[in-house]
Every structure is written in C-alpha cells, then in structure tokens.
Design a protein around this motif. Structure first.
Motif, PDB file in Angstrom:
ATOM      1  N   PHE A  20      78.834   0.980  39.490  1.00 26.20           N
ATOM      2  CA  PHE A  20      77.430   0.875  39.906  1.00 26.20           C
ATOM      3  C   PHE A  20      76.558   0.295  38.795  1.00 26.20           C
ATOM      4  CE2 PHE A  20      79.136   4.187  42.724  1.00 26.20           C
ATOM      5  CZ  PHE A  20      78.823   3.599  43.935  1.00 26.20           C
ATOM      6  N   MET A  21      76.912   0.644  37.564  1.00 29.04           N
ATOM      7  CA  MET A  21      76.125   0.141  36.432  1.00 29.04           C
ATOM      8  C   MET A  21      76.188  -1.387  36.350  1.00 29.04           C
ATOM      9  SD  MET A  21      76.123  -1.039  33.153  1.00 29.04           S
ATOM     10  CE  MET A  21      77.626  -0.663  32.285  1.00 29.04           C
ATOM     11  N   ASN A  22      77.374  -1.949  36.644  1.00 25.42           N
ATOM     12  CA  ASN A  22      77.504  -3.408  36.627  1.00 25.42           C
ATOM     13  C   ASN A  22      76.532  -4.054  37.607  1.00 25.42           C
ATOM     14  OD1 ASN A  22      79.455  -4.070  34.706  1.00 25.42           O
ATOM     15  ND2 ASN A  22      81.098  -3.361  36.023  1.00 25.42           N
ATOM     16  N   ALA A  25      77.100 -17.445  43.959  1.00 16.98           N
ATOM     17  CA  ALA A  25      77.474 -16.165  43.333  1.00 16.98           C
ATOM     18  C   ALA A  25      78.831 -16.297  42.638  1.00 16.98           C
ATOM     19  CB  ALA A  25      77.521 -15.070  44.393  1.00 16.98           C
ATOM     20  N   TRP A  26      79.715 -17.078  43.244  1.00 16.28           N
ATOM     21  CA  TRP A  26      81.046 -17.265  42.659  1.00 16.28           C
ATOM     22  C   TRP A  26      80.943 -17.966  41.302  1.00 16.28           C
ATOM     23  CZ3 TRP A  26      84.904 -14.645  44.611  1.00 16.28           C
ATOM     24  CH2 TRP A  26      86.191 -14.898  44.168  1.00 16.28           C
ATOM     25  N   ARG A  27      80.035 -18.937  41.221  1.00 16.21           N
ATOM     26  CA  ARG A  27      79.863 -19.650  39.931  1.00 16.21           C
ATOM     27  C   ARG A  27      79.384 -18.690  38.843  1.00 16.21           C
ATOM     28  NH1 ARG A  27      78.164 -23.876  43.217  1.00 16.21           N
ATOM     29  NH2 ARG A  27      75.952 -23.333  43.010  1.00 16.21           N
ATOM     30  N   TRP A  28      78.475 -17.769  39.217  1.00 18.08           N
ATOM     31  CA  TRP A  28      78.038 -16.758  38.243  1.00 18.08           C
ATOM     32  C   TRP A  28      79.261 -16.006  37.696  1.00 18.08           C
ATOM     33  CZ3 TRP A  28      73.501 -15.196  36.033  1.00 18.08           C
ATOM     34  CH2 TRP A  28      72.295 -15.688  36.565  1.00 18.08           C
ATOM     35  N   VAL A  58      76.937  -7.070  29.698  1.00 12.72           N
ATOM     36  CA  VAL A  58      76.096  -7.972  30.503  1.00 12.72           C
ATOM     37  C   VAL A  58      76.985  -8.938  31.302  1.00 12.72           C
ATOM     38  CG1 VAL A  58      74.353  -9.792  30.396  1.00 12.72           C
ATOM     39  CG2 VAL A  58      74.151  -7.798  28.918  1.00 12.72           C
ATOM     40  N   LEU A  59      77.975  -9.497  30.624  1.00 10.35           N
ATOM     41  CA  LEU A  59      78.857 -10.462  31.303  1.00 10.35           C
ATOM     42  C   LEU A  59      79.665  -9.790  32.411  1.00 10.35           C
ATOM     43  CD1 LEU A  59      80.077 -12.482  28.173  1.00 10.35           C
ATOM     44  CD2 LEU A  59      78.508 -13.271  29.968  1.00 10.35           C
ATOM     45  N   ALA A  60      80.128  -8.568  32.135  1.00 11.84           N
ATOM     46  CA  ALA A  60      80.861  -7.824  33.177  1.00 11.84           C
ATOM     47  C   ALA A  60      79.949  -7.598  34.378  1.00 11.84           C
ATOM     48  CB  ALA A  60      81.367  -6.503  32.627  1.00 11.84           C
ATOM     49  N   GLY A  61      78.691  -7.317  34.089  1.00 13.88           N
ATOM     50  CA  GLY A  61      77.718  -7.104  35.165  1.00 13.88           C
ATOM     51  C   GLY A  61      77.535  -8.352  36.004  1.00 13.88           C
ATOM     52  N   PHE A  62      77.442  -9.512  35.357  1.00 18.80           N
ATOM     53  CA  PHE A  62      77.312 -10.779  36.092  1.00 18.80           C
ATOM     54  C   PHE A  62      78.559 -11.034  36.950  1.00 18.80           C
ATOM     55  CE2 PHE A  62      74.313 -12.750  32.697  1.00 18.80           C
ATOM     56  CZ  PHE A  62      73.212 -12.282  33.397  1.00 18.80           C
ATOM     57  N   THR A 108      70.544  -6.941  38.609  1.00 21.79           N
ATOM     58  CA  THR A 108      69.095  -7.109  38.487  1.00 21.79           C
ATOM     59  C   THR A 108      68.755  -8.344  37.644  1.00 21.79           C
ATOM     60  OG1 THR A 108      68.936  -4.698  38.569  1.00 21.79           O
ATOM     61  CG2 THR A 108      66.937  -5.874  37.978  1.00 21.79           C
ATOM     62  N   LEU A 109      69.524  -8.564  36.586  1.00 16.50           N
ATOM     63  CA  LEU A 109      69.316  -9.781  35.782  1.00 16.50           C
ATOM     64  C   LEU A 109      69.553 -11.034  36.633  1.00 16.50           C
ATOM     65  CD1 LEU A 109      71.020  -8.848  32.380  1.00 16.50           C
ATOM     66  CD2 LEU A 109      68.715  -9.778  32.616  1.00 16.50           C
ATOM     67  N   MET A 110      70.637 -10.984  37.388  1.00 21.95           N
ATOM     68  CA  MET A 110      70.981 -12.134  38.240  1.00 21.95           C
ATOM     69  C   MET A 110      69.901 -12.347  39.294  1.00 21.95           C
ATOM     70  SD  MET A 110      74.371 -12.568  40.614  1.00 21.95           S
ATOM     71  CE  MET A 110      75.570 -12.217  39.387  1.00 21.95           C
ATOM     72  N   ALA A 111      69.400 -11.250  39.855  1.00 20.68           N
ATOM     73  CA  ALA A 111      68.355 -11.340  40.884  1.00 20.68           C
ATOM     74  C   ALA A 111      67.090 -11.967  40.304  1.00 20.68           C
ATOM     75  CB  ALA A 111      68.047  -9.949  41.434  1.00 20.68           C
TER      76      ALA A 111
END
Lengths: 374, 453
Positions: free
Chosen positions: A35-37, A230-233, A195-199, A43-46
């Motif tokens: 959930f943290m990811n 989203a896949w590119r992210w 951060v990267l794991a979250g993305f 949220t950063l991506m949004a």
C-alpha cells in the motif's frame, strides 16, 4: 565508568520467540509496502501526470491521476493501518535501537504525524473538490503536489530512522547534528529505492486496471493509452532501480556486505532471487509494447513485482540484523512465550482475513436493484 | 532511564496529553458512530425513512474523514510520542501486551476496510448487504475497544498481574468492566455530538425529527456514562480514590477536575434534554456548545484517570519516569548515572552538569524548567530545603524498596505521594540539589545554559 549508549533491554521478557516476531515483522511490513508503494509512488505519479495533462478532460493522464487518487483515498488509510503492525513488532524486537533513533530525531520524527494528516487531507481535498472538475486544475494540482511532497518527506524521515537505529556507532554524532544522517552514503540511494519502487508498482497496477477495463470493452482507446503510459513509468523506474540497487549494495558497510555474501543460503537465496526477479521484471516490462494485447504478461508482471517486494523485505530485514550484529551480541534476549494469547491472535487474524474476504464477496455479489440505487 | 532524553520546552506530558485526548475523542466517535449509524440505517430501512438514511450517509463521510484519517494517525501518534518521551514505559507495556495490541490491530484492520466499503457503496449494493457492512464495522470497532480497554485499565489497576505477570490477570483487572461500560456511554455521547452537524444539514422541516432522534442517543449515552463512572470510582482501591476525593492537599486540582467533569456531564444531559424537548433551537453555535460540553466531560475523565495513576505509569510496578520499583535498591547502590547511559554521556565532570543530567533523566518526564510543572517556581525559597525535599524523596524510595512483589504501599504515609522517589547515590542527590538551587538563584539561567546539554 560511564555506561554505553545502547539502552538496556526491557526487564520483561519477549512474549514469544524471536523468530516468530521476525516472521510477523517481515510479513506485515510486506503488506505495508504494497500500500505504501501506491501512496508514495502513486501520489507523485498522479501529481506529475496532472501537471502534464493540465487537467484536460479526456486526456489519458488526467484519467490516470483520477484513478490513482481514487485508489489512494482509501489506499492511504490502508497504508497507515498495515503500518501499525510492523511498528508494533519493531518495538518488540528492536526497542533499544528504534526508540533511541526516534528520540535523536525528536521533532523531525514527530513531524511525520503532522505531515501524514495534512498529506492525507490534501489528497481528499483533491478527490472531493477538484478531481471531478477538470480544467480548473492549477489549485487542484497544487493540492496534489502538497500531498505528494509530504509523503516524500515522510519517506525521508523513515529512511533516516531506519539508518540511525541500525548504526549505534553513529548515535553520538547524530545527537550533535541529526541532519548528519543525510551524509550517510546509503541515505539517498535508499530513499530513491523506495520512490522508484513506488513508481514501478503504481505503474503496473494502473496498467493492469486499464487493461481489464479495455478487455471489458470500456473506453478501449483511452484505456490502451493509459496502460501504455503507466507501463512506461514502470519500465523506466525499474531501469533506474537496477542502477540504484547496485549502488545500494556497494555503499553498504563492508561487514554488512560480507555478512550477506557469507551468510549461506539464508541470505544468498533471497538476495539472488531479488536480483534475478529484478532482471526478469525488466525483461517482462521491456517485452510489452501493447499491454492491452499482452494481458497475460501484464498480470504476470504484477505478480512478479509483488514477489520481488516480498523477497526484498526479507533481505532488508537481514541487512538490518547484519548492521546490528555486533551491538546485539552484547545482549541476551529472554523469552517467556504467551502461547495462549498468540494462538488467539493467530485465530483472530485468520478469522479477520476471512471476514474481509467474505465482505468483498458479498459486496461484489449484491448489486443494488433499481429502487436501491439512490 | 537508559535512553536519550528529548528536551521539549512544552513538556513531554503536555504533548502526550494533547495527542492522546485528541485521539480518544475521535476513537470513541469511531466506535459510537458505528453503532448509531448502523442503527440509523436499519431504522431507515425498516421505516422507509429517507431522512434517517441521509443522516447515516452524511455521517459515514464524517466517519471516514475523522476516524480513518485523524483517528488512525493520532493512534499511531500515541506510540510515537510515548516512544519519544517515555520509551521505557511504552516498551514495558508492549512487552507485556504485544499480543493484545496485535489482536486489536486485526479488529482495526477489519474496521477500516468496513468503513471504506460502507462509505463507497451507498446506492451501489443492495440495502441488506450495505447494512451488513455497517453492522460489521460496528462489531469490529467495538471489539477493538474491548481489547484496548484492558490495556488502559491495566495501567491503573494491574490487580493480580503484579504477582502473577499473567496476561489475562492484568487484562481483566478490577476496573475493566466499569471502564468498558463508561467508555460505551462515552462512545454514544461522542457519536451524538458529532452527528448533530450532519443532521443540521437536513431541510428545516425534518431537522427536528433527526435532532430529537440524536437527543435520545445523547441522553442514553450520558446515563450509561454516569453509571459507568460511578462504578469505576467504586471499585478503585481506597488509596487511589482518596487522591481525587481531596485526601492529598497537593492534589486538590484532581478533586476540582472531578467536580468539573461531573458538572460537564450534567451540562451535556441538560443540552440533550433540550435537544429532545425543543430541537428547533439547535443551530451551529448550540451544537458547538454541546460538543464542548461532551468533550469537557471526556477530557476531564481522562485527566483524572491519568492523574490518579501518579506517580506510576503501571501502578506499583513502574513509575512515570520509567523507573521500575524493583530497581530502586540497585540504582541507589550503583548511582543513577552508572545506569543512565545518555545522561552520563552528556554530563561533564562538574557537579552542576551532573546535577542537570540527573534532573533530565529522573525529573524531566514530568517537569520542565519554566513551562508545564516548571521546576524553577516549585523550588523552596531556602536552598537547604531543596536538599531536605530530595532527601525525603530518597527516603520514599526506601519505603518502596521494602515492598514485597505485589504488595501495595500506603500512599497516605508518603510526604509526596504523587511523585516518584529520588533514586541515585548520595553524591548525585547533592549534585541535583546544587543544580536546582542554581536555577533558583539569580544566576540560575546562566547555570542552565552553561551546563551544556
């Protein structure tokens, strides 16, 4: 003679064996990470997607933002809820180190609570007031960035606490200047890792969702665009993650790195698995050019990503123990298991999960009829 | 005492009180709101009452925004602040009750999932399925109260746990059931005072109907709370009860707070009756007054509950500064700074510096320098008396040290029943006296600054 800086063990024995708490810590931390990811990376991506789309109606990035924040308005609550359990178990196992690290940070540690409340409400402000009104986006985008920035700062505080609690040798210097933890070579690579794991995770989850919508015949073109975006992210975050992962390994203190390498199957299996999974993920991510047409690979990638997080959680726990090995050798943990109450917990945990599963099943199978849909 | 010490000007206990009171208000709303909302939707379903349904729906958004956000974060906040200001104490509690907290977490997890599903599925799923989610939410929320109530009451009245150290002996302690009844009533009060606001959003024509409905809940909550409170008082050990009934001249403030909370409860009852009798009088301002009255009663009770536990964190086991009753003799023999690693680390060789570190390790969990419970204004005018007071506090340690495990001390026999004893060597007692006198003297502030950490 002055005593050492590591506080004494609690007078009360541990109410269960160490391995049990360690299993529970890793297991619940894994749940928290899932959930943290979404909270951190999502949220950063949004926020970035909303900035790029300008909130234009019909733009796939506006829809991506909207979906991420819809998930997150609840995902944040689940991030907090699933974070409570590992916070409990870390206090049992690492009380001397964990409390010391938080006290050394003082207000910085306390501030994460304030940032969490403000970040959470900012996410709700966006969802309730701006998400459904595309076009008037500047203020809405600012609320999103506020939320994302605060979650990033919370991650920064947690990384600091984790690095401090694992290194008693640095405590005296941290007491003089808490900010000196930023100079730890592992600090920024570790923060970037989260951060990267979250993305990556948020990207794959969003792609998976869009693919399912497209397969059901809903807005096929829009969902296709969204899935590719989203896949590119996820792809580029994973490329960066592999570089960061290597850096993270290299900046580990020598005794920790050697400990990992010489730990036999216990440490080498999870580490090797994590590296292989990361490479496998990269291959899967790069093979998909049209997620809508490659649904199987998308689902497989999501499963592989979840497995990678689980394996990483194990390695992370082992790295902490290697950091602390010398300090912990001076203390003998006493245990007096409360098996009866543990059994009650285990039974209730299973019952609780079964209740949630039943709840979801009942909700999904009970659509409102005409008169009820008011 | 072996942990670093967080110097916080406002006082750690004040920060703890702020976070804890904010949390318990919201947490009790989460429980009571669950019951009132589930009953409200059930009645709306049976009576086909659209206004009651709207009240339940609006209240569920409040439940999400107040409970799952602020409630969850402030709940974590209690651990966070406790870890910062009283790490040994929270560690002792967690070591004894980790499985209790783990069980509570399971219920909390179910509660949060239900809250999210309940709010998100209005009009999307069948009414029966939606009611099921609402009632499941309440059951999970109430069970989390059932668990946490055991840990909270254990701290004041550990009962047989002191001699057995058995989980359930501490959990089902003498004040467990009275406290559960009291908190059930409080949960109903909190639900009513919060839900008046969504009720005020209804059209004027139906507002009276909704407010009268909430008035019944409020009156019932007050009556249950009153019964629970009286029962709670009745089962308290005599020496604890004596503290807030005014037995100790130094703790008159607690007796005053007890009067205050009972008057606040009476005021809440009057406002509840008014809500029943003339609901049209309800506007935002009276609703805020009602809310303040309800909060005042609850905060007053929490203040009394925390106050009467003094000087302990876990009664007869651990003092509020983290000192274990069983450690008094050993620390007197070895010296405090031989045990308190961080205080020793921060101390220079001069007596003033060492005295300051003894103060930080032993006194700063309750006393600031000039803020809350500011020590400077509490010091006696005659420097010799400072030494005398500390010596008396040290003798209290001897009295505690002579107790057999599980034996309770006669609080009325102590000169300072609300304070932990002084522990440490004779030299440390003198050094602390010197430091305190330096604060009182004209150069006191300089001495404070000059003493480093």
């Amino acid at each position: 003679m002055k005593p050492g800086l590591i506080p004494p063990l609690d007078a009360a024995p541990l109410p269960g064996p160490v391995w049990l708490f360690q299993v529970l810590l890793v297991l619940t931390f894994f749940l928290h990470l899932v959930f943290m990811n979404l909270t951190l990376g999502g949220t950063l991506m949004a926020a970035i997607s909303r900035l790029l789309s300008g909130g234009r109606e019909g733009d796939h990035r506006t829809v991506l933002t909207s979906r991420l924040m819809r998930v997150n308005s609840y995902g944040i609550a689940l991030t907090i809820t699933t974070g409570i359990a590992p916070l409990l178990f870390i206090q049992v196992l690492y009380q001397q180190y964990f409390y010391t690290a938080t006290i050394l940070l003082g207000w910085i540690w306390f501030a994460f609570l304030v940032m969490l409340v403000v970040g959470y409400y900012a996410a709700y402000v966006f969802k309730l007031r701006f998400d459904r009104a595309p076009g008037k986006s500047t203020l809405g985008t600012l609320w999103l960035f506020l939320s994302a920035l605060l979650f990033l700062l919370i991650a920064a505080v947690h990384v600091a606490v984790n690095l401090i609690h694992a290194q008693p040798g640095k405590w005296a210097a941290i007491e003089t200047s808490p900010w000196s933890i930023l100079g730890d070579p592992a600090y920024f690579p570790r923060l970037l890792h989260f951060v990267l794991a979250g993305f990556a995770f948020s990207g794959v989850v969003m792609a998976w969702w869009a693919v399912r919508r497209a397969a059901a015949g809903h807005e096929v073109e829009l969902n296709g665009k969204l899935a590719r975006s989203a896949w590119r992210w996820a792809l580029w975050a994973t490329v960066a993650q592999i570089v960061d992962g290597v850096v993270l390994l290299l900046v580990l203190p020598r005794h920790v790195l050697l400990g990992l390498m010489r730990g036999g199957a216990a440490t080498m299996v999870p580490l090797t698995l994590a590296i292989l999974l990361a490479i496998g993920l990269l291959m899967m991510l790069s093979r998909v050019t049209d997620p809508v047409r490659q649904r199987g690979t998308v689902t497989g990638t999501l499963a592989a990503l979840a497995l990678t997080i689980a394996v990483m959680a194990i390695t992370r726990d082992q790295v902490r123990d290697l950091y602390l090995a010398a300090a912990r050798a001076k203390f003998e943990l006493m245990t007096a298991p409360q098996w009866g109450t543990f059994a009650l917990f285990a039974v209730l945990l299973v019952a609780g999960l079964a209740t949630v599963a039943y709840l979801v099943k009942r909700v999904l199978s009970s659509p409102a009829t005409g008169s009820e849909a008011a | 005492m072996g942990y670093p010490i967080w110097d916080i000007a406002m006082g750690g206990s004040v920060l703890m009180a702020v976070v804890a009171v904010a949390h318990v208000i919201v947490a009790h709303f989460a429980v009571g709101g669950g019951l009132v909302i589930a009953v409200t939707e059930t009645l709306a379903f049976r009576r086909n009452d659209g206004e009651l349904r709207q009240l339940a729906k609006r209240s569920s958004l409040m439940l999400i925004l107040v409970s799952t956000v602020f409630g969850a974060v402030s709940g974590v906040g209690i651990w966070v602040v406790a870890g910062l200001v009283a790490p040994a104490a929270i560690s002792a509690l967690i070591h004894n009750y980790v499985w209790g907290w783990a069980i509570e977490w399971v219920f909390f997890f179910v509660e949060i999932v239900c809250a999210i599903v309940y709010y998100d599925t209005w009009g999307k799923i069948s009414k029966r399925a939606h009611l099921f989610v609402g009632w499941l939410y309440f059951v999970a929320a109430y069970l989390s109260l059932v668990i946490i109530n055991g840990i909270i009451t254990f701290m004041l009245t550990p009962g047989k746990w002191l001699s057995t150290h058995a989980f359930w002996d501490g959990f089902f302690n003498p004040t467990y059931f009275p406290s559960l009844l009291l908190r059930t009533g409080i949960a109903a009060i909190m639900a009513s005072v919060f839900m008046v606001f969504p009720a005020l959003k209804a059209a004027m024509a139906v507002r009276g109907h909704l407010l009268r409905y909430l008035g019944w809940w409020l009156v019932a909550g007050v009556l249950v709370s009153y019964g629970g409170y009286r029962w709670w008082e009745a089962v308290l050990p005599a020496e604890i009860k004596g503290l807030f009934l005014g037995a100790s001249p130094a703790l008159r403030q607690l007796a005053t707070t007890r009067h205050f909370l009972l008057w606040a409860l009476a005021a809440t009852l009057v406002l509840g009756v008014l809500l029943l009798a003339v609901p049209r009088l309800a506007r935002v301002v009276p609703a805020v007054v009602l809310m303040i009255a309800g909060f005042a009663f609850f905060a007053g009770f929490e203040w009394v509950r925390e106050g009467v536990r003094k000087p302990f964190l876990i009664h007869d086991y651990m003092f509020s500064n983290g000192l274990l009753v069983s450690d008094i003799g050993a620390i007197n023999d070895e010296g405090l700074l031989a045990r308190a690693g961080w205080a020793a680390h921060d101390a220079d060789d001069d007596p003033l510096s060492r005295g300051r570190q003894v103060f930080r390790a032993e006194c700063s969990s309750c006393h600031t320098i000039d803020g809350y419970q500011g020590i400077r204004r509490l010091l006696p005018p005659d420097p010799d008396m400072t030494f005398g007071v500390l010596s008396t506090l040290s003798e209290m340690g001897d009295a505690y040290g002579e107790l057999a495990p599980g034996q309770r001390i006669d609080m009325s026999s102590l000169d300072y029943p609300f304070m932990p004893p002084f522990v440490g060597s004779d030299e440390e007692l003198e050094e602390l006296a010197q430091y305190l006198n330096s604060l009182a003297a004209s150069g006191g502030r300089l001495a404070e600054k000059g003493a480093g950490q």
